[in-house]
Design a protein around this motif. Structure first.
Motif, short mmCIF file in Angstrom:
data_model
loop_
_atom_site.label_atom_id
_atom_site.label_comp_id
_atom_site.label_asym_id
_atom_site.label_seq_id
_atom_site.Cartn_x
_atom_site.Cartn_y
_atom_site.Cartn_z
N SER A 14 5.02 23.85 45.91
CA SER A 14 5.67 23.86 44.60
C SER A 14 4.93 24.85 43.72
CB SER A 14 5.67 22.48 43.96
OG SER A 14 4.37 22.17 43.53
N ASP A 16 5.00 25.70 39.54
CA ASP A 16 5.58 25.49 38.21
C ASP A 16 4.76 26.27 37.18
OD1 ASP A 16 7.25 24.54 36.28
OD2 ASP A 16 6.44 22.50 36.24
N HIS A 192 12.35 22.39 35.85
CA HIS A 192 11.02 22.54 36.45
C HIS A 192 10.96 21.82 37.79
CE1 HIS A 192 8.77 24.36 33.07
NE2 HIS A 192 9.72 23.81 32.35
N THR A 195 6.69 18.36 40.64
CA THR A 195 5.38 18.40 41.32
C THR A 195 4.96 17.00 41.78
OG1 THR A 195 4.80 20.18 39.81
CG2 THR A 195 3.01 19.28 41.13
N VAL A 217 9.47 27.84 40.42
CA VAL A 217 10.08 28.30 39.18
C VAL A 217 10.29 29.83 39.16
CG1 VAL A 217 8.10 28.74 37.67
CG2 VAL A 217 10.00 27.36 36.85
#
Ligand code: ATP
Length: 284
Positions: A14, A16, A192, A195, A217
């Motif tokens: 991930s 972000d 978003h 997470t 993102v």
């Protein structure tokens, strides 16, 4: 004396961006891990006070622009080493691909020269030194799986994700990380990545939930610039990858796959679309 180090590629499960900081950097939250696609660095001690870098790859700089060279110079100056080193870099990780190849080479150089020159630096010290060259370098020194915050240099180690195959494909375009971050409107991100869901899936060893919660993102930015990256994601999904995401700022796309047979099928299917395709294990 000779030492060698492996420099594995990093992928983001991930990525972000929380906000843009007053100092101009982006405050990030990323889950990162390493895959078994690696450069190899061989370091030979020289009595002459010099740094020489060579590589079989014709397309990367071999002077002060190379992060491995910069790392050698930094550790040499920091510890007042008067000897030199000849570094041979066997480049396997695609360049400017979102796989932190340069950062991993720098990390491997710091680890290797610490051993070659018997400097006795702790991992923590090497990570601090590495952070001066790039925010991804501390993670590449520590390895494993971690959540990175701040500029990417504040690390919390977490347990390894469920073991699986990772199929990576890099379309033939070079993406500039700073360009992608530059185009990101941090205050206007519509959705978003989750997470916490990624972290929970890892904690529970739940492969399917992990695949369902991958998020980056930066994808919208890179995909709008290069629609072929989106097409590649679609192809990978159609071929049966269980979770698909762009790594870092791209353009590499990776797919997570539980079974080797399926990973092989996806690998073979992708080779028709893309020259640079790899099927490797997650490093745990
Ligand atoms: P990140 O995900 O950290 O942005 P990346 O995988 O997108 O990294 P790199 O492969 O690390 O990108 O390289 C980006 C640029 O850095 C290239 O244009 C290359 O010329 C330069 N570079 C410097 N040192 C290295 C190195 N050791 N290996 C590859 N590229 C390097």
């Amino acid at each position: 004396m000779l030492v060698w180090e492996k420099a594995p590629a990093k992928i983001n499960l991930s990525l972000d961006v929380l906000y843009k900081r007053p100092d101009g950097y982006h405050e990030v939250e990323m889950v990162m891990t390493m895959v078994d696609l690696a450069d190899r660095l061989e370091m030979h001690e020289l009595t002459r006070d010099t740094i020489i870098l060579s590589s079989q790859a014709g397309y990367i700089p071999l002077d002060e622009k190379n992060l491995a060279f910069q790392a050698a110079k930094l550790i040499k100056e920091h510890y007042g080493v008067e000897k030199g080193v000849y570094i041979h870099l066997d480049k396997k990780i695609p360049v400017a691909a979102g796989l932190a190849g340069g950062s991993s080479d720098a990390a491997a150089t710091l680890r290797g020269l610490n051993r070659l020159w018997k400097l006795g630096a702790s991992q923590e010290e090497l990570m601090k030194l590495g952070a001066r060259l790039g925010s991804d370098i501390p993670f590449c020194i520590a390895g494993g799986t971690a959540v990175a915050r701040g500029r990417g240099e504040q690390l919390t180690r977490i347990s390894a994700p469920p073991q699986c195959w990772v199929v990576l494909a890099k379309p033939p375009i070079n993406v500039s990380t700073s360009d992608v971050y530059g185009r990101l409107r941090a205050a206007e991100i519509p959705k978003h990545p989750d997470t916490d869901a990624v972290l929970e899936a890892i904690r529970n060893g739940d492969f399917q939930s992990l695949c369902g919660s991958l998020g980056n993102v930066l994808e919208d930015v890179t995909l709008s610039l290069y629609p072929e990256v989106e097409r590649l994601k679609d192809v990978m999904l159609k071929l049966g990858a269980e979770g698909v995401l762009m790594s870092g700022s791209g353009p590499t796309v990776f797919g997570l796959v539980a079974k080797q047979k399926k990973a092989e099928r996806i690998y073979n299917g992708l080779r028709g679309f893309c020259k640079e395709v790899y099927a490797v294990r997650m490093l745990v």
